[in-house]
Design an enzyme around this catalytic site. Structure first.
Site, PDB file in Angstrom:
ATOM      1  N   ASP A 162      -8.266  12.988  -2.032  1.00 36.37           N
ATOM      2  CA  ASP A 162      -8.719  14.343  -1.733  1.00 36.37           C
ATOM      3  C   ASP A 162      -7.560  15.142  -1.151  1.00 36.37           C
ATOM      4  OD1 ASP A 162     -11.213  13.621  -2.568  1.00 36.37           O
ATOM      5  OD2 ASP A 162     -12.152  13.675  -0.588  1.00 36.37           O
ATOM      6  N   TRP A 163      -7.498  16.404  -1.504  1.00 36.00           N
ATOM      7  CA  TRP A 163      -6.506  17.309  -0.929  1.00 36.00           C
ATOM      8  C   TRP A 163      -6.919  17.650   0.493  1.00 36.00           C
ATOM      9  CZ3 TRP A 163      -1.764  19.070  -1.956  1.00 36.00           C
ATOM     10  CH2 TRP A 163      -1.316  20.222  -1.301  1.00 36.00           C
ATOM     11  N   ASP A 221       3.772   2.291   9.712  1.00 36.97           N
ATOM     12  CA  ASP A 221       4.913   3.116   9.299  1.00 36.97           C
ATOM     13  C   ASP A 221       4.740   4.516   9.879  1.00 36.97           C
ATOM     14  OD1 ASP A 221       7.269   3.854   8.078  1.00 36.97           O
ATOM     15  OD2 ASP A 221       6.411   4.112   6.084  1.00 36.97           O
TER      16      ASP A 221
END
Length: 289
Positions: free
Chosen positions: A93-94, A196
């Site tokens: 999803d954006w 990360d």
């Protein structure tokens, strides 16, 4: 690329027409695209030069973080596991938004809450990636065993292959790795870590809600995560204050922090070269002279 994107969207049942595709930032390793159809907006990554499970590892990490119900991640819609050299894609999803005054505080609180999700061993049951470097993982009974054998030693061996270590640096690094129990806790909490978490791997979504992206998950010492956030910046003071109020760091954090940063500096030494060598040497000089 449009054809590959269309194939991926069809896999998730979006058969509407694509109205816009544009390349966006965030593609240091992969190509990254904003994709809009008649019904929805997506963020898509693509790459032809990664192992088949490259995007699966990322999707699995996002799913595991999302299952904690502590901090937001983009919803994964689709990924494939292509044969070597074939196009791989990951569709999510954006997410769009902007930082608000309380965004860093929310990030610190929710990361600390995520770190409360613990298991009884250290490591992971599948391989992941740190940048483009494969990260092999196994379950270990102690954190020192995992950190020595699956983090520091493999990076040292890779640095030897890449001629990144002169004899002096190699000897001191090997000595430090051998003596790791002198500084690193044997059995801290085995917390779910993003793995990360630098400044480019979190973002603000709607209403300033913090989102984590691009994980390389592992279960380990939360101090390992916090040490990396300090290495390259991108996390303001309210983030650390909120984290500490929710889950205080151990008293020896300042002593272990450089040793945890050492792993990421070795990764950067292997990826980018001698620019990171002096930072590695300073840490080695601090602990083994």
């Amino acid at each position: 690329m449009k054809e590959i994107i269309q194939q991926g969207l069809q896999q998730i049942g979006d058969h509407s027409s694509i109205t816009e595709i544009r390349q966006v930032s965030g593609g240091d390793i992969n190509q990254a695209f904003y994709v809009q159809t008649e019904t929805k907006e997506y963020f898509m990554k693509g790459n032809q030069n990664v192992p088949p499970h490259f995007f699966k590892a990322e999707a699995d990490g996002l799913e595991l973080i999302g299952q904690t119900n502590t901090i937001s991640v983009p919803a994964v819609q689709y990924y494939n596991e292509p044969e070597q050299g074939a196009p791989g894609i990951l569709i999510m999803d954006w997410v769009t938004g902007e930082n608000r005054a309380n965004t860093p505080e929310m990030l610190g609180t929710r990361l600390a809450q995520m770190h409360r999700h613990e298991v009884s061993a250290y490591g992971l049951n599948q391989s992941t990636f740190v940048g483009t470097i494969p990260q092999e993982n196994e379950w270990c009974e102690t954190w020192t065993e995992y950190y020595r054998n699956y983090r520091l030693r493999p990076q040292m061996e890779l640095a030897v292959q890449k001629n990144r270590l002169d004899q002096n640096r190699h000897q001191r690094l090997d000595q430090l790795i051998t003596q790791l129990e002198g500084w690193i806790p044997e059995k801290p909490s085995a917390s779910l870590l993003h793995g990360d978490l630098w400044g480019g791997n979190w973002m603000a979504g709607p209403d300033g809600e913090p989102f984590l992206i691009d994980p390389s998950i592992v279960y380990g010492d939360p101090a390992f995560e916090l040490a990396f956030t300090e290495l390259f910046g991108g996390f303001p003071d309210p983030f650390y204050k909120a984290y500490q109020e929710t889950s205080p760091l151990p008293d020896n954090y300042d002593e272990t922090k450089p040793l945890y940063q050492l792993f990421y500096l070795l990764v950067h030494l292997n990826l980018f070269g001698e620019t990171y060598g002096p930072s590695v040497d300073r840490i080695l000089a601090r602990y083994v002279g």
